[in-house]
Structure formats: structure tokens, C-alpha cells
Design a protein around this motif. Structure first.
Motif, PDB file in Angstrom:
ATOM      1  N   ALA A  58      -2.218   5.503   3.712  1.00 15.99           N
ATOM      2  CA  ALA A  58      -1.917   5.098   2.335  1.00 15.99           C
ATOM      3  C   ALA A  58      -3.020   4.248   1.730  1.00 15.99           C
ATOM      4  O   ALA A  58      -3.142   4.161   0.513  1.00 15.99           O
ATOM      5  N   ALA A  59      -3.816   3.581   2.560  1.00 15.39           N
ATOM      6  CA  ALA A  59      -4.861   2.703   2.037  1.00 15.39           C
ATOM      7  C   ALA A  59      -5.837   3.533   1.211  1.00 15.39           C
ATOM      8  O   ALA A  59      -6.310   4.565   1.670  1.00 15.39           O
ATOM      9  N   VAL A  81       0.799  -1.237   0.000  1.00 14.38           N
ATOM     10  CA  VAL A  81       0.000   0.000   0.000  1.00 14.38           C
ATOM     11  C   VAL A  81       0.822   1.273   0.000  1.00 14.38           C
ATOM     12  O   VAL A  81       0.473   2.232  -0.686  1.00 14.38           O
ATOM     13  N   THR A  82       1.907   1.296   0.774  1.00 13.29           N
ATOM     14  CA  THR A  82       2.675   2.548   0.818  1.00 13.29           C
ATOM     15  C   THR A  82       3.325   2.813  -0.544  1.00 13.29           C
ATOM     16  O   THR A  82       3.453   3.958  -0.966  1.00 13.29           O
ATOM     17  N   LEU A 129     -12.052   1.851   6.057  1.00 11.62           N
ATOM     18  CA  LEU A 129     -11.436   2.388   7.261  1.00 11.62           C
ATOM     19  C   LEU A 129     -12.143   3.646   7.720  1.00 11.62           C
ATOM     20  O   LEU A 129     -11.972   4.100   8.846  1.00 11.62           O
ATOM     21  N   GLN A 148       2.051   1.627  -3.417  1.00 13.88           N
ATOM     22  CA  GLN A 148       0.928   1.928  -4.300  1.00 13.88           C
ATOM     23  C   GLN A 148       0.606   3.421  -4.259  1.00 13.88           C
ATOM     24  O   GLN A 148       0.396   4.058  -5.300  1.00 13.88           O
ATOM     25  N   ALA A 149       0.609   3.996  -3.060  1.00 15.16           N
ATOM     26  CA  ALA A 149       0.321   5.422  -2.925  1.00 15.16           C
ATOM     27  C   ALA A 149       1.346   6.247  -3.692  1.00 15.16           C
ATOM     28  O   ALA A 149       0.995   7.216  -4.375  1.00 15.16           O
ATOM     29  N   GLU A 181      -9.197   7.398  -5.963  1.00 13.72           N
ATOM     30  CA  GLU A 181      -7.964   8.180  -5.908  1.00 13.72           C
ATOM     31  C   GLU A 181      -7.636   8.840  -7.240  1.00 13.72           C
ATOM     32  O   GLU A 181      -7.106   9.938  -7.280  1.00 13.72           O
ATOM     33  N   ALA A 236       0.875   5.890   8.770  1.00  9.76           N
ATOM     34  CA  ALA A 236       1.157   5.946   7.334  1.00  9.76           C
ATOM     35  C   ALA A 236       0.400   4.855   6.579  1.00  9.76           C
ATOM     36  O   ALA A 236      -0.132   5.079   5.498  1.00  9.76           O
ATOM     37  N   LEU A 237       0.346   3.656   7.178  1.00  5.53           N
ATOM     38  CA  LEU A 237      -0.379   2.551   6.542  1.00  5.53           C
ATOM     39  C   LEU A 237      -1.855   2.896   6.400  1.00  5.53           C
ATOM     40  O   LEU A 237      -2.473   2.662   5.361  1.00  5.53           O
ATOM     41  N   LEU A 238      -2.419   3.429   7.467  1.00 10.17           N
ATOM     42  CA  LEU A 238      -3.838   3.796   7.440  1.00 10.17           C
ATOM     43  C   LEU A 238      -4.073   4.870   6.384  1.00 10.17           C
ATOM     44  O   LEU A 238      -5.059   4.853   5.655  1.00 10.17           O
TER      45      LEU A 238
END
Lengths: 335, 327, 313
Positions: free
Chosen positions: B259-260, A196-197, A270, A199-200, A229, B255-257
Motif C-alpha cells: 500500500a505504501a 497507508v492502507t 522500499l 490512503q490506497a 500513483e 499489504a502494508l508494503l
């Protein structure tokens, strides 16, 4: 550099058939859409939706002997007259690929040639399409590698793919696609295999390049979060068909099709209070499986017997910007 | 974390891999798991979250003794299974099972799925043929399949159905503890939700203790009672799920939260995008392993040894600066 | 790289010792006594005993081996019992013959096998694939002497294009030398080319289905560029392994071909020596052949480093 603002690609009734047997059912059924300069169209769907096949068909990258493509795809290459991508001879198609239309793929681990240097692979399109010399191609490749955030680019240009991380490889893929400043970039799940990091980072990089170069992007993904996004417009595909399309805000905030709604409800989130995830019952159908009526009806909570399993719905235009393939959408909207 | 004695208790678990470079290369050591401690009680689901190379999968394998630990203790119901001989381990094998990530490669294509589920019963000598057949039928119903489907072969099932079979296979021998290694990451979203709901239902119904290994925090939120965040072999933050998501106390978790990808539009501006890659585990940074990518890093982060500090009764963090950062 | 080569060369020494001892022992175990071969049946016991002592034949094998080894290390390979020629001189004239034959055979096998494999892979499951695959099956199944006889029948007897046998050094008359070498090289090279063709076809088929080939196509690379620049190099890695493994049979084939086509090479030196119980040339020739095979294997490993960028040595 010319920033193209109008339509870059107009696809009409694209269908793809696999297998040489006559009467085989299509895996992609009459898909139509428009890609606009400087904007991103997301093609979203689950496995078997036909989203990747659609992307490959546009560049004639499907095995010719085993597949048949029908429909039209008018492409406006910036200068010169439009060409129909789906009716182009192989030479002309090859001249477009990697030059006016570029493509990047899902697996950065396997999509780069293990025995060629990164610099060569990034600069290759210039050597093929612009007749660049070895040295010119290398110099521009280094510049492009720097631009996509590869540290120590001159040294990296002489490295091989196994010497860098997955995220770096995807940056190299992007550099190799963008070096010819294409009018259209087709990105097939470019961030799915990444953390994920990372991917961002990659999504940011693509957005930045789009702002700088003004290319149109077709972004194929299964991830609605990624759609939110990066996309301006969305095409939702299910079992080979477009079931809903429209601007990203409309489709994500006011989905009209029961599949789009269910898909959105099944995404773990989330940013919302935790509730039970609303799963879609049943299994994803095989794209070539014949289904009478609406292709989603066996899994649809709003299915009406005698209607949805009989009549095949058309893609209805709702208000000029959003369309939906569901005979019951006005009722569901009212309810 | 539980008042009662936890079913699984891990202390100082460490795994070092040795690798030789090329011919004539020097031997390199990679610390895949460093000094990891946690406890899982019955009916609890601890999720280990991290990116590739974080050591989460290795930790799962160590717990099941599919790998031998370099040092540390794994207590299962009071017994240190990390120290047991192979034969002494056997009775414990039945009590802990694994669900794999890839439902395609984890089922033998030439074995009827019913036989695959029954295999564990035969290995552990449970029941006679008739009883076993009834048990397989019962398991198929339990995971949402039909009993008659046991006669079929894996290729006749979709990915989601295969994952149900994988779960049935794990549950066959009535385990108390299940390691689920990325059980939904190979599945489509609409099917993923089915499996997550099934796992959650089974945990409640059967009182299973579960270690849920995942890279996706959003997924974890729906099934975990506790969450541990791993980075380069270390647990950097661990808390009850509610605390971790609502009162994060480590910059990496944050950061993980961040970046999702989220479904909401127009939040891109406030997102934290980490720069660079995860450092190589062969040559990890000194002090805090995350400091090379952390926006809050100071010089003292390079010196302080990695220790977990209690933030509250049910939360620990490895960040030495958490008080300043999250005040 | 250099340390790798030195390390491998150091490994060669114990390997050579073991292999040469085994060869040495096997030759002595052969039926027939060199003493009778030299002296004839009419020899007196005194003559026999004297010759035995002179040749160290009365000592245990290990002692004989050490004596031999010691003289070999000083460059003395002994003399041929039959012709009294220095074995080292024999080697000097015969090594070039075998080297020429082996290299030509290798060239033939690659020149035929690799293109055929590439074509079969590109046209897989179509007629060219079928033709090449069938031909390669025949090539693998045919014994060397049979291929050799067929070639001789065709080119020498029917067409009269090539002289049937004989040898002229390459530098003396290059054209004639090559003419004489064509049939032996085909005899040895064709069966090997069949093996190479199969491996090239399979690894090429596999490589052509890789993601990076699709990437190259999406970049507008021409079909030829895809094939030769992007695919072949990766496909050749397993082919090199196969060639390395086949070096033994290349040598075996050379022995047969040298005998058939009257080429004065190492292979024939071995055969003649064995038939005449003349062991010094046999031992020397075998030693050179073993060294050749081991060096060829080293070369194979080194070529991985050139072809496969993931291999670091």
C-alpha cells in the motif's frame, strides 16, 4: 454527461500577498499552469511552498481582508463562456463553488460539520445549486455514498461524522464534492492524515471517479509517492515558486531542477537497495523571506557564487512539455 | 535476538484500558496491547510499525513506565521495571528517554531551548552549573546545532531543528535506551532525511538501544535493525529488517508494503488494496485479528489462537497459513 | 434518554434533602423570634411557652425539620403566621409570577445576547464588536437595582411609556401584564444577556475558524447559511452551559426585581417572610426555587443531547 477533454483551467501569473502592508512579499509568486479534463495535475511541495495557498486562492477561500490575489485563472465550465476565477464577484464565485469546481481538504476529522447528518452534507450542494428538494438531495446523497464505497448508505446518511472512521469521513467528503459532478476537483492533501492502507483505498476511489466522470483534478500533496500513483502532470513548488513542471514520467524519471532531484533522493524507498538518505541541507525558507537570486541557492549543492545568488532564474521551457527554473540546468544535464 | 543478554526484554506485555460509554453506559474494555514480547540489545533499533490503533505508541509508553502495564514483564538490564515502585524506578528513568512526535508541542515555548536540554541534568543531579553548560554545548554540536543557539526560544527554530533539540534533550542524561515515537512524521521530506540520518549515526556512535515507533515502513527501513509489525495490539510479524522486507511472512506486512506509495510508475496493477477499516479494538475479531481484511483468510483463521511461530532463527509470524501462502 | 432522566430525577431527592435542611437551619438561625413577632412584647410567659410548643420551636432543629418535611410531603406547607393564609394557596398565586418573570428574562437575555454575539463575532475587531463588547462589560458590572432604577427613570418617569410597578396575571390582561413585566424582565435579563453575548462571540469566533466552515464555503453555501446553519448550532453548545450556570443569578435577580417592581412572586414572598419572621412561606418558597433551579439544570443537560450530536444520553 459531457467529458471535457480540453483545458479546464488556465492559470497565469497567480501571485498571493499576505498582509496589508505595501511592499509585502508574495507567498505565491507568478504561478502558471493548465489543468486538463480527465487528468490530474499534482502540485507538490513542502511546507511553505505555497501549494495549499494556491488551491485556496483559486476558489477565493483565503481571507479577503488579509490577502491579495493577482493574475488570471480562466476556467471553462463545460457549457457557457470561460470565466476568470481570480476576477469573479463573490456571488458568481459562490455559484461555481461546490457546483462546477469542488474542493476537498486534508483533515477528514475536522472538515465535516459535527452537528449535521452525513446525508445532508453530501446533498447540500444539490440543494444550493440545483434547487433540489430535501428528499431528492437525500436520495442522490445515498446513491453517491454508495458509489464511494460507504456500506449501508441509507442508514449512514442519517449518521453524524463522529460515528464513522477517518477513512469513511474522507469518502463522505469526496461524495459531497462529487455529487454535483464538477468539472474541476481541487484536492488539498486528501490522504495525508490517513493510514497507508486507507490512503490506497482513497486514491483508487478518486481515480475511479475520475475515469467515470471525467473531471479534471488538481491534487495538492507533499508526497512524491502519491504523485507517482495519481498524477498525469506535476508542478513542483519551492518557497512560493514553481521550480519545475512537466508530465509525471518526465519529472520523476528525469528531474532537471536540483531541488526536484534532491527531494526525490530524500524520499525513503522500499523499492531500492537501502543506502544513506540524501538529506537536503539547511532549512525550508519562510515564503516571505527575501532571497537574492535563485530561491533554492542557499541549500543547493550546485550553487555557483556570483551567479545563482545574483540572477533570479526564469522558468525555462526545455522541450515544450517540461520547464525548469534553474540557470545551470543545461550544464547539469551535460555533466 | 542477540546472543548477549538484551538491554530491554519484554514478555507477555498487555495493557487493557477501561472506558465507560456515556452517562449510564456499560464499562468497556479495550485491549490496546496484547501479549507482546520482544527484546532489544545495545546498538539495536527495533521498529514497531502499524497503523493507528495498532498499539505501537502504547507499547512505547509501557516500556518507559509512562503507563502501567496490566500484565507482563519489562526487563531493563535484568530488572523487571514493570513491578518497581515509583522511587525504585527513579534510577532507571535516567537510563531511558523519549523523543516525541511533535517538535512543536513538546517544547515549552517560554523556556530557552538550552534550559530545556539542561533540565534532565538538573533533575538527575548531574554536574555543577559550569559542567552542565559545557554538556549542553556539547549536545548541541552533537545533534548538528550551534552551541550559541541554546540561548534561543523554541519559536526561533524550524521543525527539523526543534526535533534536533528534542533529541539533544533525550541524550543529555546519557541514556542507554531511547524510545522515538514517530520522530519524523511531522517533518517535511527533505528534513526528515536529516533526522533519520542523525538518529542512525547516534545509535552507532553511542551504542544506543532504540525503539522506533512509526507508521511508515519505508522510513523504518533506513534506521531499523529489527522490525515488529503490529495490528490491533498484537505483533503479527517480527524479524530482522532485511528478512522482513525481503522475505515477508505475513499477509498484513505484505499489504502494508504494497500500500505504501512508490515512486516507480506503473506498478499500480499488482498492488494489494485492503478493503474496509481496521476493526474496533473494543470488539476485535476472534482468532487472527487481521482475518476480516485478509485475502488469504479461511474459516480456521477465526478459531486458531494468536501465537507467534518461528519461521527461522530471526523471524516470527502469527499467520497460521504462512507455509501455504509463501511456498 | 428516559433512564437518564429518571436517574437524574432520583439524584434530585438526596440533593433536595440536603439543600432544604441547610435552608431550614439557616432561617432558624436568623436573629429575631417569631413568637415575639406574633404575640408582641406584652405576651405572658405562659402564652409564649404555649405558642412555642405549638410551633415545635422547643424541639431540636432536626426534629423541627422532620416535622416540616413530613407535612410538606403530604402537601401541607402550613399557614402564614401573619395573614393565616394557607402557604400552599400563596404558592399557587406566586409561582406563575416568578415563572413568567424568569422566562421573559431568559427570552430577553437570549434575544439580545445571541444576535449581539453573532454580530460581534462576524465583525470581530471592528466597531460593532467594540460597541457590543463595551456594552456587555457595562451590563456585567451594573448591579440589578441600578439597572432597574435607570429603566424606571427612563420609561416611567421621563417617557411615561410604562407603568412603574404592579402586576396583573397574564391571562387576565395579556397586554397590560406584559407591559408591567417589560422592565423587570429587562432588569434581570440584560446583565445575563451580557454574559451570553460574550460567550456567543467567543465560541462563534472559534467555530468560524473551523475546517468544516471552510468546507461549507467551498460547497457554495451563502454567508447566511454558513452563519446560521453551519456555525451557530455548534457555537451554541458552550452558550447553553453558560445559561445553565447563570440560572442561579437569574433567580437572585428575580428576587431584587420583584421587590423593586412590586411583583407578588416567590422572591418577594421570601423577602417579606424573612422581614416578618414568618418562616413557613419562606421555607416553602425556597423549596420551590431550589426545585426550579435543579430542574433547570437537568433541562440544560438534556439540551446538550439535542445540540451536540456527540453527546449520547
Amino acid at each position: 454527461m459531457t467529458f471535457q477533454t480540453g483545458n479546464v483551467l488556465e492559470v497565469e501569473n497567480l501571485s498571493v500577498y499576505f498582509g496589508r502592508l505595501p511592499g509585502s512579499l508574495p507567498v505565491v509568486r507568478e504561478v502558471s499552469f493548465t489543468a486538463v479534463g480527465g487528468q490530474t495535475l499534482a502540485v507538490v511541495g513542502e511546507s511553505g511552498s505555497g501549494k495549499s495557498v494556491t488551491g485556496l486562492a483559486l476558489l477565493s477561500l483565503l481571507n479577503r481582508g488579509l490577502s491579495k490575489v493577482t493574475g488570471s485563472g480562466n476556467f471553462y465550465p463545460g457549457s457557457g463562456p470561460p470565466v476568470d476565477l481570480l476576477h469573479l464577484d463573490t456571488r458568481k464565485m459562490r455559484a461555481l463553488r461546490g457546483d462546477r469546481v469542488a474542493m476537498i481538504f486534508q483533515e477528514p476529522m475536522t472538515s465535516l460539520n459535527p452537528s449535521l447528518t452525513l446525508g445532508y452534507q453530501v446533498g447540500e450542494a444539490l440543494r444550493i445549486h440545483r434547487g433540489a428538494s430535501r428528499r431528492q438531495a437525500r436520495a442522490e446523497a445515498i446513491e453517491m455514498l454508495e458509489r464511494v464505497g460507504i456500506p449501508d448508505a441509507p442508514r449512514r446518511a442519517d449518521s453524524y461524522p463522529h460515528e464513522i472512521s477517518g477513512g469513511m469521513r474522507q469518502r463522505v467528503m469526496i461524495a459531497s464534492a462529487m455529487i454535483s459532478r464538477p468539472t474541476l476537483l481541487i484536492a488539498d492533501e486528501p490522504t495525508t492524515a490517513l493510514d497507508v492502507t486507507i490512503q490506497a483505498q482513497i486514491l483508487d476511489e478518486l481515480k475511479k471517479l475520475q475515469e467515470e466522470m471525467g473531471m479534471s483534478m488538481i491534487f495538492i500533496t507533499h508526497d512524491l509517492g502519491v504523485v507517482a500513483e495519481i498524477a498525469h502532470a506535476v508542478l513542483v513548488m519551492y518557497a512560493g515558486q514553481v521550480v519545475e513542471q512537466g508530465p509525471v514520467r518526465r519529472v520523476l524519471e528525469r528531474p532537471r531542477h536540483p531541488y526536484t532531484r534532491a527531494l526525490l533522493a530524500s524520499v525513503p524507498r522500499l523499492d531500492r537497495p537501502k543506502t544513506t538518505l540524501a538529506a537536503i541541507a539547511g532549512r525550508i525558507p519562510d515564503p516571505q523571506q527575501p532571497i537574492a537570486g535563485c530561491r533554492f541557492h542557499p541549500r543547493c549543492p550546485y550553487c555557483v557564487r556570483g551567479l545563482c545568488d545574483v540572477r533570479e532564474p526564469e522558468l525555462d521551457d526545455i522541450d515544450g512539455i517540461q520547464s525548469v527554473r534553474c540557470v545551470r540546468w543545461p550544464e547539469l544535464e551535460a555533466a | 535476538m542477540t546472543a548477549l543478554r538484551p538491554l530491554v526484554q519484554v514478555e507477555g506485555l498487555t495493557k487493557t484500558f477501561l472506558s465507560r460509554g456515556a452517562v449510564g453506559g456499560r464499562v468497556q474494555t479495550t485491549k490496546a496491547v496484547s501479549n507482546v514480547s520482544f527484546a532489544i540489545g545495545r546498538s539495536e533499533n527495533l521498529a514497531l510499525v502499524g497503523e493507528s490503533g495498532s498499539g505501537k505508541t502504547t507499547t512505547g509508553r509501557l516500556l518507559l513506565r509512562l503507563l502501567d502495564a496490566t500484565s507482563g514483564m519489562v526487563r531493563f538490564d535484568g530488572t523487571d521495571i514493570a513491578a518497581l515502585s515509583r522511587s525504585a524506578l527513579r534510577p532507571f528513568r535516567r537510563r531511558m528517554q523519549i523523543v516525541f512526535q511533535d517538535p512543536y508541542s513538546s517544547l515549552n515555548p517560554y523556556l530557552r531551548v538550552g534550559d530545556a536540554v539542561e533540565e534532565g541534568l538538573i533533575i538527575h543531579g548531574i554536574g555543577n552549573a559550569g559542567q552542565r553548560r559545557d554538556r549542553v554545548a556539547e549536545l548541541f554540536e552533537l545533534v548538528g546545532l550551534r552551541a550559541h543557539q541554546a540561548e534561543r526560544f523554541p519559536h526561533e527554530f524550524s521543525g527539523g531543528q526543534r526535533q534536533r533539540i528534542g533529541i539533544a534533550r533525550a541524550l543529555a542524561v546519557n541514556p542507554e535506551f531511547i524510545v522515538a515515537d514517530e520522530p519524523v512524521s511531522a517533518l517535511d521530506v527533505s528534513v526528515q532525511a536529516q533526522i533519520l540520518n542523525l538518529l542512525e549515526e547516534l545509535r552507532r556512535k553511542l551504542g544506543l538501544a532504540m525503539l522506533f515507533i512509526a507508521h511508515d515502513l519505508a522510513v523504518v527501513r533506513y534506521v531499523a535493525t529489527h522490525v515488529g509489525v503490529m495490528y490491533l495490539g498484537h505483533i503479527v510479524e517480527m524479524a530482522t529488517a532485511d528478512r522482513l522486507f525481503e522475505a515477508t511472512r505475513h499477509p498484513y506486512t505484505e499489504a502494508l508494503l504494497s500500500a505504501a506509495p512508490r515512486l516507480e510508475l506503473g506498478h499500480g496493477a499488482e498492488r494489494i488494496v485492503l478493503s474496509g477499516d481496521i476493526p474496533s479494538p473494543i470488539d476485535p475479531p476472534s482468532g487472527c485479528p487481521f482475518r476480516t481484511r485478509c485475502r488469504h483468510a479461511r474459516t480456521e483463521c477465526a478459531d486458531a489462537p494468536m501465537t507467534l511461530e518461528a519461521v527461522g532463527p530471526d523471524q516470527v509470524t502469527a499467520c497460521i497459513r504462512y507455509r501455504e501462502i509463501y511456498s | 434518554m428516559l433512564t437518564f432522566i429518571l436517574r437524574r430525577l432520583a439524584f434530585l431527592v438526596p440533593m433536595l434533602l440536603v439543600v432544604t435542611f441547610v435552608i431550614f437551619a439557616l432561617i432558624l438561625l436568623l436573629p429575631g423570634d417569631p413568637v415575639f413577632a406574633i404575640l408582641g412584647d406584652a405576651a405572658t410567659p405562659a402564652q409564649i411557652a404555649e405558642l412555642r410548643q405549638k410551633l415545635h420551636l422547643d424541639q431540636p432543629i432536626i426534629v423541627q425539620y422532620l416535622v416540616w418535611l413530613k407535612s410538606v410531603l403530604t402537601g401541607d406547607f402550613g399557614r402564614s403566621l401573619r395573614t393565616s393564609e394557607l402557604v400552599s394557596d400563596m404558592l399557587l398565586t406566586r409561582i406563575p409570577v416568578t415563572v413568567e418573570l424568569s422566562l421573559l428574562s431568559l427570552v430577553v437575555s437570549c434575544a439580545v445576547g445571541i444576535p449581539a454575539g453573532v454580530i460581534a463575532a462576524v465583525r470581530r475587531n471592528q466597531w460593532p464588536d467594540l460597541v457590543f463588547s463595551t456594552a456587555s462589560l457595562a451590563g456585567i458590572a451594573m448591579p440589578y437595582f441600578w439597572t432597574g432604577i435607570l429603566l424606571m427613570m427612563l420609561f416611567s418617569v421621563h417617557l411615561r411609556w410604562l407603568p412603574p410597578s404592579g402586576y396583573i396575571p397574564l391571562f387576565q390582561d395579556p397586554l397590560m401584564s406584559l407591559k408591567l413585566m417589560i422592565m423587570p424582565a429587562l432588569t434581570v435579563g440584560l446583565p445575563l444577556s451580557a454574559v451570553i453575548m460574550r460567550q456567543t462571540r467567543n465560541s462563534m469566533v472559534q467555530v468560524l475558524s473551523q475546517d468544516y466552515i471552510r468546507t461549507a464555503e467551498a460547497r457554495g453555501v451563502s454567508p447566511m447559511g454558513v452563519l446560521f446553519l453551519h456555525a451557530l448550532r455548534n457555537a451554541l453548545i458552550p452558550v447553553v452551559t453558560v445559561i445553565g450556570l447563570q440560572i442561579g443569578s437569574l433567580i437572585g435577580g428575580s428576587v431584587v426585581a420583584e421587590t423593586m417592581f412590586s411583583l407578588p412572586g416567590l422572591g418577594r414572598m421570601v423577602i417579606e417572610g424573612i422581614f416578618q419572621r414568618d418562616f413557613a412561606p419562606v421555607q416553602a418558597a425556597m423549596l420551590i426555587i431550589v426545585i426550579g433551579v435543579l430542574l433547570a439544570n437537568l433541562l440544560t443537560d438534556l439540551s446538550y443531547a439535542v445540540l451536540d450530536k456527540r453527546v449520547k444520553i
